[in-house]
Design a protein around this motif. Structure first.
Motif, mmCIF file in Angstrom:
data_model
loop_
_atom_site.group_PDB
_atom_site.id
_atom_site.type_symbol
_atom_site.label_atom_id
_atom_site.label_comp_id
_atom_site.label_asym_id
_atom_site.label_seq_id
_atom_site.Cartn_x
_atom_site.Cartn_y
_atom_site.Cartn_z
ATOM 1 N N GLU A 141 0.832 -1.202 0.000
ATOM 2 C CA GLU A 141 0.000 0.000 0.000
ATOM 3 C C GLU A 141 0.874 1.263 0.000
ATOM 4 N N ALA A 142 1.914 1.256 0.821
ATOM 5 C CA ALA A 142 2.823 2.412 0.886
ATOM 6 C C ALA A 142 3.559 2.591 -0.443
ATOM 7 N N LEU A 143 3.985 1.497 -1.049
ATOM 8 C CA LEU A 143 4.693 1.582 -2.328
ATOM 9 C C LEU A 143 3.783 2.106 -3.437
ATOM 10 N N ALA A 144 2.524 1.724 -3.402
ATOM 11 C CA ALA A 144 1.583 2.188 -4.425
ATOM 12 C C ALA A 144 1.381 3.697 -4.350
ATOM 13 N N ALA A 145 1.589 4.268 -3.172
ATOM 14 C CA ALA A 145 1.410 5.709 -2.990
ATOM 15 C C ALA A 145 2.661 6.515 -3.332
ATOM 16 N N GLU A 146 3.775 5.834 -3.548
ATOM 17 C CA GLU A 146 5.035 6.532 -3.814
ATOM 18 C C GLU A 146 5.099 7.033 -5.253
ATOM 19 N N PRO A 147 5.448 8.289 -5.420
ATOM 20 C CA PRO A 147 5.615 8.811 -6.784
ATOM 21 C C PRO A 147 6.941 8.336 -7.367
ATOM 22 N N ALA A 148 6.973 8.155 -8.661
ATOM 23 C CA ALA A 148 8.225 7.792 -9.328
ATOM 24 C C ALA A 148 9.129 9.018 -9.382
ATOM 25 N N THR A 149 10.413 8.785 -9.309
ATOM 26 C CA THR A 149 11.376 9.873 -9.444
ATOM 27 C C THR A 149 11.223 10.463 -10.837
ATOM 28 N N CYS A 150 11.166 11.760 -10.900
ATOM 29 C CA CYS A 150 11.023 12.385 -12.211
ATOM 30 C C CYS A 150 12.061 13.487 -12.371
ATOM 31 N N LEU A 151 12.207 13.918 -13.578
ATOM 32 C CA LEU A 151 13.177 14.954 -13.924
ATOM 33 C C LEU A 151 12.471 16.261 -14.227
ATOM 34 N N HIS A 152 13.209 17.314 -14.129
ATOM 35 C CA HIS A 152 12.701 18.615 -14.561
ATOM 36 C C HIS A 152 12.424 18.516 -16.060
ATOM 37 N N HIS A 153 11.380 19.186 -16.505
ATOM 38 C CA HIS A 153 10.996 19.060 -17.916
ATOM 39 C C HIS A 153 12.088 19.534 -18.875
ATOM 40 N N ASP A 154 13.040 20.358 -18.400
ATOM 41 C CA ASP A 154 14.130 20.829 -19.257
ATOM 42 C C ASP A 154 15.279 19.824 -19.381
ATOM 43 N N ALA A 155 15.229 18.734 -18.621
ATOM 44 C CA ALA A 155 16.315 17.737 -18.695
ATOM 45 C C ALA A 155 16.346 17.128 -20.097
ATOM 46 N N PRO A 156 17.505 16.674 -20.506
ATOM 47 C CA PRO A 156 17.613 16.078 -21.855
ATOM 48 C C PRO A 156 16.669 14.882 -22.018
ATOM 49 N N ARG A 157 16.158 14.744 -23.217
ATOM 50 C CA ARG A 157 15.247 13.645 -23.536
ATOM 51 C C ARG A 157 15.867 12.298 -23.196
ATOM 52 N N ALA A 158 17.151 12.143 -23.449
ATOM 53 C CA ALA A 158 17.834 10.870 -23.159
ATOM 54 C C ALA A 158 17.768 10.545 -21.665
ATOM 55 N N ALA A 159 17.874 11.565 -20.829
ATOM 56 C CA ALA A 159 17.798 11.341 -19.381
ATOM 57 C C ALA A 159 16.394 10.876 -18.989
ATOM 58 N N HIS A 160 15.369 11.497 -19.566
ATOM 59 C CA HIS A 160 13.993 11.075 -19.301
ATOM 60 C C HIS A 160 13.778 9.622 -19.727
ATOM 61 N N LEU A 161 14.284 9.278 -20.903
ATOM 62 C CA LEU A 161 14.129 7.905 -21.404
ATOM 63 C C LEU A 161 14.866 6.905 -20.529
ATOM 64 N N ALA A 162 16.081 7.241 -20.119
ATOM 65 C CA ALA A 162 16.870 6.337 -19.277
ATOM 66 C C ALA A 162 16.175 6.092 -17.943
ATOM 67 N N LEU A 163 15.650 7.139 -17.360
ATOM 68 C CA LEU A 163 14.975 6.998 -16.074
ATOM 69 C C LEU A 163 13.695 6.171 -16.215
ATOM 70 N N ARG A 164 12.907 6.442 -17.238
ATOM 71 C CA ARG A 164 11.681 5.657 -17.462
ATOM 72 C C ARG A 164 12.007 4.182 -17.697
ATOM 73 N N ALA A 165 13.045 3.916 -18.494
ATOM 74 C CA ALA A 165 13.422 2.524 -18.771
ATOM 75 C C ALA A 165 13.898 1.814 -17.504
ATOM 76 N N ALA A 166 14.672 2.513 -16.684
ATOM 77 C CA ALA A 166 15.169 1.911 -15.439
ATOM 78 C C ALA A 166 14.001 1.597 -14.498
ATOM 79 N N HIS A 167 13.077 2.539 -14.351
ATOM 80 C CA HIS A 167 11.905 2.294 -13.503
ATOM 81 C C HIS A 167 11.077 1.126 -14.037
ATOM 82 N N ALA A 168 10.892 1.063 -15.338
ATOM 83 C CA ALA A 168 10.110 -0.024 -15.931
ATOM 84 C C ALA A 168 10.776 -1.377 -15.686
ATOM 85 N N ALA A 169 12.096 -1.442 -15.827
ATOM 86 C CA ALA A 169 12.814 -2.697 -15.586
ATOM 87 C C ALA A 169 12.664 -3.130 -14.131
#
Length: 182
Positions: free
Chosen positions: A88-116
């Motif tokens: 229940e606590a884990l379901a309430a946790e937000p995923a780490t995110c980046l500032h919208h100005d961060a490079p697209r590659a950084a956003h993709l890397a973070l999303r892929a790592a979270h998905a894995a």
């Protein structure tokens, strides 16, 4: 930083046995928090840890005499969480995110790592980043996910529970040091 008691009067004269300690930086916020109605305190605790059982227990045990007692109660309640409470606590946790100005590659890397990570363990990745500068957060999250993907399920369950406890402690400190008027 622990508050050191004021030394007694040097001559042992009046007030020596009643020397007052300097005010605790957290005392005002803690007093305000202790005085909240139960539902408001429980809701505030839910912002610290998304387990309703944990938040209910923490709110029910008020008032806390000092920050140390509050943090000790948080740890104890955290150690007592059942697997369903942790989920229940884990379901309430937000995923780490980046500032919208961060490079697209950084956003993709973070999303892929979270998905894995979520694919392997079935829940969100959590990590307490208190000891790192904000500029290091993404690197620490990516490194943490990489290391923790190699864990066995039981080992990762223990690490995740500890990270949830650390996050709750950090959020509690923020809660009692926040301006009560906000």
């Amino acid at each position: 930083m622990p508050v050191q008691p004021r030394p007694p009067a040097p001559d042992g004269g009046p007030g020596a046995e009643h020397a007052a300690a300097p005010p605790d930086d957290h005392a005002v916020g803690l007093a305000h928090f202790n005085s909240l109605p139960f539902a408001a305190a429980e809701a505030a605790f839910l912002e610290c840890c998304g387990s309703l059982r944990w938040a209910h227990r923490m709110a029910a045990h008020r008032p806390y005499p000092d920050l140390g007692a509050l943090l000790a109660a948080s740890d104890e309640a955290g150690y007592d969480l059942a697997p369903g409470d942790i989920a229940e606590a884990l379901a309430a946790e937000p995923a780490t995110c980046l500032h919208h100005d961060a490079p697209r590659a950084a956003h993709l890397a973070l999303r892929a790592a979270h998905a894995a990570y979520e694919s392997r363990f079935g829940h969100a990745f959590v990590i307490c980043l208190d000891s790192y500068a904000p500029s290091q957060h993404v690197d620490q999250v990516l490194a943490g996910i990489r290391v923790r993907l190699a864990h066995e399920v039981d080992e990762e369950r223990a690490v995740t529970a500890e990270e949830l406890r650390r996050l709750a402690r950090s959020r509690i400190v923020e809660l009692v040091t926040a301006d009560p008027g906000r």
